[in-house]
Design an enzyme around this catalytic site. Structure first.
Site, PDB file in Angstrom:
ATOM      1  N   ARG A 115       0.832  -1.212   0.000  1.00  0.00           N
ATOM      2  CA  ARG A 115       0.000   0.000   0.000  1.00  0.00           C
ATOM      3  C   ARG A 115       0.867   1.264   0.000  1.00  0.00           C
ATOM      4  NH1 ARG A 115      -5.461   1.864   0.916  1.00  0.00           N
ATOM      5  NH2 ARG A 115      -6.225  -0.255   0.759  1.00  0.00           N
ATOM      6  N   GLU A 150      -9.259   6.279   7.416  1.00  0.00           N
ATOM      7  CA  GLU A 150      -7.831   6.481   7.223  1.00  0.00           C
ATOM      8  C   GLU A 150      -7.441   7.721   6.424  1.00  0.00           C
ATOM      9  OE1 GLU A 150      -7.824   2.518   5.551  1.00  0.00           O
ATOM     10  OE2 GLU A 150      -5.983   2.105   6.638  1.00  0.00           O
TER      11      GLU A 150
END
Lengths: 159, 765
Positions: free
Chosen positions: B311, B718
């Site tokens: 990621r 997030e």
């Protein structure tokens, strides 16, 4: 180690318990008296999650021994509301969404109440520094400060 | 309709009265056992002897277990079975659990656990990424490389080039409620586990493996966590498995909670990175090629490090269309805690890399950093100018919101005027300097492990019209339960008082994914909608038949069911359906569409959509001490069509402060023996109330998700964490005002680091 008999007042109710002299007030509240509102966040007096007042002084109950409560008046989050009627701070915390996970909330309410009893008209800066010993990992504090300021204003009007 | 209303957190009243129950608040049976781990005192080596007599003889101790005493698998890893619950004789980090104590109180267990007499054959520990790289100590066979075009050639052919390297520290989650679990023995060897976890299904899985029983013998319940932030995705496994083993072995309830110091020493944290970069660009600042080298400190066990590092690579472009890019990522194995999921899951580290490049390029060219960023943005959907708007991994960016958001934020924050005013102020002040910086966020939404993008729900309507709501998502303070309940109330057109939110329970909804990757509301909201709509269809079919009208015309709104000319209160409609023998219980299931991802090649569409955000932070620094303050922060964040604006803004504010904390005051320090020196709030500094920006303006972007998500909302957990990068860049801007050199500031930018950077810039030392 033999246990010590302690007579104290908790949220206005006279209370007796036996405790190990090494036991903290926090552990007595949580494990013996089933008052689990005060939380153990760090156990070293750095996070404020266990805040209570002892004779109106704001303390970290993890740094106070159970035996030290002898003859004192202890107040915890469970005693802030009057029955079903929430204290203005409690209402404003709900209204302003000044909480997320909720673990810091009891300690912050106790600390804020203690501030407003000493200083009913605090500046924002005074609120921020008074609450600097109460860590919150979720909210970023903004809504907490707004809720305290708003509650203070309402309490002043009512007074 | 309840959706989009600013309702408070579902447990708000319980929180303010101190009556919300966390694991440690649940009343326990009088004979409940309390557990603690004995921990290793070295970072690497082998145990040559373990004398536990003093532990066994310590007051209150009922049982002491080592690896040899475990009934089945000795493993609590969420990935590759490389994480023994109790040491198998080898030691991989300082703080590793070696043995397990069961005693009559929490304190008795901890006191006993400190009495182990362990001797070791100590080996040299790998404590840095550099040492691990040199020793070729890594996960996977070699680095992962994602690339687009020929980055090296593009950089070499560019008019200008910058390069550099910096340290990017990890981060302790510091959830206020430390890890906790409790297990209650049931008949025939079954066990009921209450766990503070973001992933009840994983707890169920690991407990079953640890006991050597099928998953159906284990039920896990999670009502709430006192904060998670990723730290309770896999790190609760060891406690739950320990409790279950002791409960089944002794027939007594068993509870385990980590003391704060133990929690910080035992559990994983955000991955620390070392990032090196080279960027080529033209005189106007258009990036032509960028190379990144990510050295990822994964700690001793693999845990979730591979998708975290992936990621980071997937966010190495952030908001910028870079024609040629190469990202090389080494997943290095060291003798430190096993670094794990933490809000953003590697995304923030990747983003910090490219934002550092932008900062460096703007300094090199002497142009406004916001203008530079805008020149490199992906195109807006309604204004396609570039030939290529694909990410380095081949996903086309079709929902880019940042052009409009940036302009609006620059305007509302009065950026241009303040920037000029700050320059003027700095010219008059030698000791104090102010800095201001902007940073954008483009964050990919979906689990990159595609199969995790699924969710289930279970909804009952009782004959009195009250609704019981359950789904696989967990509540950690983020307000997920309330948002999903708003969805349910909206589908039935009823008030929130009719909807009961219930604890996540593996016996109600099986095979769930972690509440992670910001996916909670997207996935579970959709699954609940599906279940509610199934029930609505059944009710509509029955009621329309009774009242001789078309089922499709039946409407659920305002607390009533409208059937032809008849207006039936929902409670009555439920009773009628029950009497008509209509099933009023339904499951719902959802899987995210359109995903296709090959993580080895680095190609495909890993994300359903992107969430966007933009922040501007202003700081002031002190030349003599390196101390600083955040003076003002302005944020505009994209939550799509928000399900609940007050909860979403709460997420944005909290995430920003947490992100700023990561890059400023939160420093993890290990000594040369691998001992974590910052193991409590006394030494590890998360932002306090007094650190909040003096002025803090937060607003949501007025837009809708262009993809078909639940009520067109966007994930919000997030993405806003990354807004904190603007605080770090503002410090870089302020430090840059002390001289001509590029500050090249490391993260976290503690006061010490700021002081050192000022010295580099002003005195060249």
């Amino acid at each position: 180690m033999s246990k010590v008999h302690v007579t104290t007042s908790i949220n206005g109710d006279s209370t007796e318990y036996l405790c190990d002299p090494r036991e903290t007030l926090l552990d007595v509240l949580r494990d013996q008296l089933n008052l689990t509102g005060a939380k153990e966040g760090c156990g070293t007096g750095d996070c404020g999650a266990c805040s209570v007042t002892m004779d109106d002084r704001l303390v970290c109950s993890c740094l106070v021994l159970g035996v030290e409560a002898e003859g004192k008046e202890i107040k915890t989050v469970e005693g802030i509301a009057e029955g079903e009627t929430l204290h203005p701070l409690q209402r404003k915390f709900i209204e302003h969404a000044a909480l997320q996970c909720g673990v810091c909330t009891p300690g912050i309410l106790i600390a804020a109440k203690s501030l407003l009893e000493k200083n009913p008209d605090p500046t924002e800066t005074e609120v921020r520094y008074w609450l600097a010993g109460n860590l919150c990992r979720c909210t970023g504090y903004d809504k907490i400060i707004r809720a305290v300021m708003d509650a203070a204003a309402e309490m002043r009007e009512a007074a | 309709m309840s959706v989009a209303k600013p309702l408070p957190h579902d447990a708000a009243k319980l929180h303010v009265t101190g009556t919300a129950r966390y694991i440690d608040d649940i009343p326990v049976p009088a004979d409940c056992l309390h557990l603690a781990f004995g921990l290793s005192t070295i970072a690497k080596g082998r145990i040559t002897a373990m004398d536990l007599d003093a532990v066994r003889n310590s007051p209150g101790v009922v049982d002491v277990l080592t690896a040899d005493d475990l009934p089945a698998e000795n493993d609590v890893s969420p990935s590759i079975h490389d994480e023994p619950l109790l040491s198998d004789g080898s030691v991989h980090y300082l703080g590793q659990p070696l043995f397990l104590v069961a005693a009559t109180s929490h304190r008795a267990a901890r006191v006993a656990a400190s009495k182990g007499d362990v001797t070791y054959d100590e080996e040299e520990a790998l404590l840095t990424v550099e040492a691990a790289l040199q020793a070729n100590s890594r996960f996977e066979d070699g680095p992962r490389i994602y690339s687009k075009g020929d980055a090296a050639a593009a950089i070499d052919g560019a008019a200008r080039m910058v390069e550099g390297s910096f340290d990017l520290g990890g981060q302790e989650h510091f959830y206020l409620e430390s890890q906790a679990a409790m297990a209650m023995p049931q008949e025939s060897g079954d066990v009921l586990v209450a766990s503070s976890t973001q992933h009840p299904t994983e707890i169920q899985h690991k407990v079953a493996d640890g006991l050597g029983v099928p998953m159906h013998s284990v039920r896990v319940e999670t009502r709430r966590m006192g904060g998670g932030f990723g730290g309770k995705e896999s790190q609760g496994n060891a406690l739950a498995v320990s409790c279950a083993i002791v409960a089944v072995k002794t027939g007594r309830a068993a509870k385990m909670r980590y003391d704060r110091d133990d929690d910080m020493v035992i559990t994983g944290k955000r991955h620390a990175f070392k990032i090196s970069y080279r960027a080529g660009f033209d005189e106007e600042g258009h990036l032509q090629g960028v190379e990144f080298l990510h050295l990822v400190n994964c700690g001793w066990a693999q845990d979730l490090s591979l998708p975290v590092a992936d990621r980071a690579m997937l966010h190495a472009d952030n908001a910028y269309a870079i024609p040629a890019i190469r990202i090389e990522s080494h997943r290095l194995k060291t003798n430190l805690q096993s670094f794990t999921a933490y809000r953003g899951f590697g995304g923030p580290q990747g983003m910090v890399g490219i934002e550092r490049v932008m900062d460096h390029v703007a300094h090199d060219l002497g142009i406004d950093p916001v203008e530079l960023r805008k020149r490199n943005y992906y195109d807006a959907p309604d204004n396609r100018v570039r030939a290529d708007n694909t990410t380095p991994y081949g996903q086309e960016v079709i929902d880019f919101e940042l052009h409009g958001m940036t302009d609006k934020l620059l305007d509302t924050s009065n950026y241009a005027t303040r920037k000029a005013e700050i320059a003027e102020w700095n010219a008059k002040n030698d000791r104090l300097k102010r800095g201001i910086a902007f940073s954008p966020v483009k964050f990919g939404i979906s689990f990159t492990l595609t199969h995790l993008n699924q969710a289930g729900a279970l909804v009952h309507i009782y004959q009195d019209g009250s609704v019981h709501l359950n789904h696989g998502g967990t509540e950690m303070g983020q307000g997920l339960f309330q948002k999903v309940a708003q969805v349910a109330a909206s589908r039935f057109g009823i008030g929130m008082h009719l909807v009961k939110i219930t604890a996540t329970d593996t016996a109600k909804v099986p095979n769930t994914s972690a509440t992670a990757a910001s996916s909670g509301a997207d996935l579970n909201g959709m699954a609940v909608k599906v279940a509610c709509d199934t029930l609505r269809d059944r009710m509509a079919a029955y009621l329309s038949e009774q009242h001789q009208c078309d089922a499709a015309s039946v409407r659920f709104e305002g607390g009533n069911v409208h059937v032809g000319e008849n207006v039936i209160p929902f409670e009555k409609a439920a009773a009628q359906c029950y009497q008509g023998r209509i099933s009023l219980s339904a499951t719902g299931f959802y899987k995210t569409p359109k995903l296709k991802w090959d993580r080895i090649k680095g190609e495909g569409r890993p994300f359903f959509y992107f969430s966007y955000g933009a922040a501007i932070t202003e700081v002031v620094t002190d030349k003599l001490t390196g101390e600083y303050r955040i003076l003002r922060t302005d944020i505009l964040h994209d939550a799509g069509a928000t399900l609940n604006p007050v909860l979403d803004i709460g997420q944005v504010e909290g995430a920003y402060v947490q992100g700023a904390g990561w890059l400023t005051t939160e420093e993890l320090v290990w000594n040369d023996k691998g001992r974590l020196a910052t193991h409590a709030p006394s030494t590890y500094k998360i932002p306090a109330c007094s650190d909040r920006p003096d002025v803090f303006n937060v607003d949501l972007w007025d837009g809708k998700n262009r993809e078909d998500t639940i009520y067109r909302s966007k994930a919000v957990g997030e993405p806003p964490f990354n807004l904190g990068i603007s605080a770090w860049l503002a410090l870089s801007d302020a430090v840059g005002a002390y001289g001509d050199a590029y500050p090249a500031i490391n993260a976290p930018a503690t006061s010490e680091e700021v002081w050192r950077s000022i010295r580099r810039v002003s005195d060249g030392v």
